[in-house]
Design an enzyme around this catalytic site. Structure first.
Site, mmCIF file in Angstrom:
data_model
loop_
_atom_site.group_PDB
_atom_site.id
_atom_site.type_symbol
_atom_site.label_atom_id
_atom_site.label_comp_id
_atom_site.label_asym_id
_atom_site.label_seq_id
_atom_site.Cartn_x
_atom_site.Cartn_y
_atom_site.Cartn_z
ATOM 1 N N HIS A 233 0.859 -1.186 0.000
ATOM 2 C CA HIS A 233 0.000 0.000 0.000
ATOM 3 C C HIS A 233 0.898 1.240 0.000
ATOM 4 O O HIS A 233 1.902 1.292 0.711
ATOM 5 C CB HIS A 233 -0.858 -0.079 1.269
ATOM 6 C CG HIS A 233 -1.730 1.110 1.517
ATOM 7 N ND1 HIS A 233 -1.229 2.323 1.914
ATOM 8 C CD2 HIS A 233 -3.073 1.246 1.416
ATOM 9 C CE1 HIS A 233 -2.235 3.178 2.052
ATOM 10 N NE2 HIS A 233 -3.354 2.550 1.758
ATOM 11 N N ARG A 276 -2.886 1.178 -4.379
ATOM 12 C CA ARG A 276 -2.652 -0.260 -4.401
ATOM 13 C C ARG A 276 -2.983 -0.779 -5.789
ATOM 14 O O ARG A 276 -3.705 -0.117 -6.544
ATOM 15 C CB ARG A 276 -3.597 -0.962 -3.407
ATOM 16 C CG ARG A 276 -3.215 -0.825 -1.991
ATOM 17 C CD ARG A 276 -4.222 -1.535 -1.094
ATOM 18 N NE ARG A 276 -5.344 -0.672 -0.778
ATOM 19 C CZ ARG A 276 -6.502 -1.114 -0.282
ATOM 20 N NH1 ARG A 276 -6.702 -2.399 -0.094
ATOM 21 N NH2 ARG A 276 -7.465 -0.274 -0.002
ATOM 22 N N LYS A 279 -6.567 -0.467 -7.875
ATOM 23 C CA LYS A 279 -7.401 0.566 -7.260
ATOM 24 C C LYS A 279 -7.432 1.783 -8.185
ATOM 25 O O LYS A 279 -6.757 1.828 -9.204
ATOM 26 C CB LYS A 279 -6.845 0.955 -5.886
ATOM 27 C CG LYS A 279 -6.875 -0.179 -4.882
ATOM 28 C CD LYS A 279 -8.215 -0.331 -4.215
ATOM 29 C CE LYS A 279 -8.411 0.729 -3.151
ATOM 30 N NZ LYS A 279 -9.667 0.565 -2.432
ATOM 31 N N ASP A 282 -5.702 8.475 -7.180
ATOM 32 C CA ASP A 282 -6.067 9.366 -6.071
ATOM 33 C C ASP A 282 -4.934 10.383 -5.893
ATOM 34 O O ASP A 282 -3.767 10.001 -5.785
ATOM 35 C CB ASP A 282 -6.262 8.529 -4.797
ATOM 36 C CG ASP A 282 -6.601 9.372 -3.568
ATOM 37 O OD1 ASP A 282 -6.431 10.609 -3.609
ATOM 38 O OD2 ASP A 282 -7.032 8.775 -2.560
ATOM 39 N N CYS A 284 -3.771 12.110 -3.483
ATOM 40 C CA CYS A 284 -2.858 12.103 -2.330
ATOM 41 C C CYS A 284 -1.660 11.173 -2.560
ATOM 42 O O CYS A 284 -0.588 11.378 -1.992
ATOM 43 C CB CYS A 284 -3.577 11.772 -1.033
ATOM 44 S SG CYS A 284 -4.291 10.130 -0.963
ATOM 45 N N TYR A 285 -1.840 10.152 -3.425
ATOM 46 C CA TYR A 285 -0.707 9.267 -3.716
ATOM 47 C C TYR A 285 0.342 9.938 -4.598
ATOM 48 O O TYR A 285 1.405 9.364 -4.836
ATOM 49 C CB TYR A 285 -1.188 7.940 -4.321
ATOM 50 C CG TYR A 285 -1.934 7.143 -3.289
ATOM 51 C CD1 TYR A 285 -1.266 6.607 -2.200
ATOM 52 C CD2 TYR A 285 -3.314 6.994 -3.361
ATOM 53 C CE1 TYR A 285 -1.940 5.932 -1.214
ATOM 54 C CE2 TYR A 285 -4.006 6.309 -2.372
ATOM 55 C CZ TYR A 285 -3.311 5.781 -1.299
ATOM 56 O OH TYR A 285 -3.986 5.124 -0.311
ATOM 57 N N ASP A 337 -8.991 14.484 -4.439
ATOM 58 C CA ASP A 337 -8.593 13.108 -4.783
ATOM 59 C C ASP A 337 -8.695 12.889 -6.299
ATOM 60 O O ASP A 337 -7.719 12.534 -6.974
ATOM 61 C CB ASP A 337 -9.534 12.215 -3.953
ATOM 62 C CG ASP A 337 -9.699 10.794 -4.418
ATOM 63 O OD1 ASP A 337 -9.318 10.467 -5.544
ATOM 64 O OD2 ASP A 337 -10.253 9.989 -3.638
ATOM 65 N N ASP A 344 -10.262 19.011 0.454
ATOM 66 C CA ASP A 344 -9.965 18.969 1.889
ATOM 67 C C ASP A 344 -8.486 19.304 2.068
ATOM 68 O O ASP A 344 -7.727 19.315 1.091
ATOM 69 C CB ASP A 344 -10.321 17.603 2.508
ATOM 70 C CG ASP A 344 -9.570 16.451 1.864
ATOM 71 O OD1 ASP A 344 -8.332 16.431 1.985
ATOM 72 O OD2 ASP A 344 -10.200 15.590 1.224
ATOM 73 N N HIS A 347 -5.864 16.374 1.107
ATOM 74 C CA HIS A 347 -5.535 16.233 -0.315
ATOM 75 C C HIS A 347 -4.819 17.468 -0.853
ATOM 76 O O HIS A 347 -3.989 17.360 -1.755
ATOM 77 C CB HIS A 347 -6.784 15.889 -1.132
ATOM 78 C CG HIS A 347 -7.193 14.454 -0.971
ATOM 79 N ND1 HIS A 347 -8.095 14.046 -0.019
ATOM 80 C CD2 HIS A 347 -6.753 13.329 -1.600
ATOM 81 C CE1 HIS A 347 -8.207 12.725 -0.074
ATOM 82 N NE2 HIS A 347 -7.402 12.263 -1.029
HETATM 83 ZN ZN LIG Z 1 -6.598 10.283 -1.182
#
Ligand SMILES: [Zn+2]
Length: 418
Positions: A233, A276, A279, A282, A284-285, A337, A344, A347
């Site tokens: 992850h 992952r 998935k 996103d 934030c990754y 995201d 938010d 993010h």
């Molecule tokens: Zn995220």
């Protein structure tokens, strides 16, 4: 500086070929993946209709206003309890430093007071005043105080008690629980090594067995899971790898397997990263995954790997910038995201941190930029291990290294005392 954006990926005709193919087997994941690709295609189509020039813009002013409002709310409304308030301080302060927006002294001092009220009498910081100390808000509070970087901010951290707290969550197998009686996972090793190294309370015994425990978290996939045996992850992989870098043991990872895993997490069509395998993308990754590449680059360099590129990280830096700038910006400020999601501060912080990694190769000594769009899109550097300004890391180390390492009180020694 290398001029980015001469041709946007999404302007190229071949780009739709990068879309997901389900080989005729439809699953919940494949349906969701196609939905996300459609929403991104829509964003790109609208962008192409409005702009003939491939120059996506970072909405600096809007992000600044959004962050400023959040910070004022924090400094005025102490009574509003929330279990992640030091995190909000860190996310906002770090975003502001990436945008190179200074924080007024009075606001910085208010944040110091607030964080001081989150410090537990037994050491470490909690999510809000009066709550129990926890490693995650401890990391956030120490980072926020180091970003503020004043004597007042440094002086808040009770280093003797912080060391006591770290001992109270240390397990004999080298792992750490997040709080007394709480769960073990590899985030805790990162939070503990980060705060201990920044504040100069590292002792030889404190991290005994920790590297071998973290190494057990590397799964057959190549990335790291939360605990040994779990699926790899992005967030956990960053935490485990960064902790090993702090402990100078990252060479013990299977670096090739880790590299293969992380570069495979960058999505072919979207340009952003998934957390992952299988998935969705996103924002934030952009940091948790792309932030691993500077750590890996350094690890290979230390091993004497001479085939390393001297101007680029080992991921598609421009594709990531396109994803963040086109798909992750809320027009009213703040980052998200993926298209359609609410903004938010979490993010906002990690999209901007990832954008900074994608724009800047190297370190303070050797540096190569690849900034997509106009010059004004350029963010400040972020330290790849601590995720705050490298100057702030250097300043904190300089300050705390002048102070003696507190005497170690292991739980056994404390038992004898009482
Ligand atoms: Zn995220």
């Amino acid at each position: 500086m290398e001029a980015g954006g001469s041709s946007l990926r999404c302007f190229r005709d071949c780009q739709p070929e990068e879309k997901f193919v389900d080989d005729g087997v439809e699953t919940v994941s494949s349906v969701e993946q196609k939905k996300v690709e459609r929403s991104i295609q829509e964003v790109v189509n609208v962008y192409k209709q409005i702009h003939s020039l491939p120059e996506p813009m970072l909405l600096r002013q809007q992000h600044y206003q959004y962050l400023k409002k959040g910070l004022r709310h924090l400094s005025e409304a102490y009574e509003c309890l929330d279990a992640s308030r030091p995190w909000l301080c860190f996310w906002i302060l770090h975003s502001l430093e990436l945008l190179e927006e200074p924080v007024p002294c009075s606001v910085a001092s208010d944040v110091c007071h607030f964080l001081s009220s989150c410090q537990s009498p037994t050491g470490g910081f909690s999510g809000g005043p009066g709550q129990h100390a926890h490693l995650a808000p401890t990391y956030a509070a120490v980072n926020a105080l180091c970003i503020i970087g004043t004597e007042e901010a440094y002086g808040i951290i009770d280093r003797e008690k912080l060391l006591d707290f770290l001992w109270s969550v240390k397990q004999s197998d080298g792992s750490f629980v997040m709080h007394i009686g709480g769960e073990v996972d590899v985030r805790s090793a990162y939070c503990a090594t980060a705060v201990a190294s920044l504040t100069n309370i590292m002792t030889p015994k404190l991290f005994e067995n920790t590297p071998s425990w973290i190494l057990r978290c590397q799964s057959w996939e190549g990335g790291l899971g939360g605990v040994p045996g779990l699926e790899a992850h992005g967030g956990y992989t960053f935490c485990g790898t960064a902790a090993l870098v702090i402990l100078d043991k990252e060479h013990m990872l299977d670096l090739n397997a880790l590299l293969r895993w992380v570069v495979s997490r960058q999505m072919k069509f979207e340009g952003g990263f998934q957390g992952r395998c299988n998935k969705l993308v996103d924002g934030c990754y952009s940091f948790w995954q792309a932030g691993l590449l500077p750590l890996l680059h350094r690890a290979y360099y230390k091993q004497g790997e001479r085939a390393l590129n001297e101007q680029r990280w080992m991921f598609e830096q421009q594709a990531l910038q396109e994803y963040i700038l086109l798909c992750c910006q809320n027009p009213a400020g703040g980052l998200v995201d993926k298209p359609g999601k609410a903004r938010d501060f979490y993010h906002t912080c990690y999209c901007l941190s990832g954008l900074s990694v994608a724009q800047h190769f190297g370190n303070l000594l050797s540096h190569h930029e690849l900034v997509l769009g106009k010059e004004e899109n350029r963010l400040a550097l972020t330290h790849p291990v601590y995720n705050m300004g490298p100057d702030k890391v250097a300043q904190a180390l300089h300050h705390f290294l002048q102070l003696p390492v507190p005497l170690e009180k292991s739980p056994q020694a404390k038992k004898l005392e009482t």
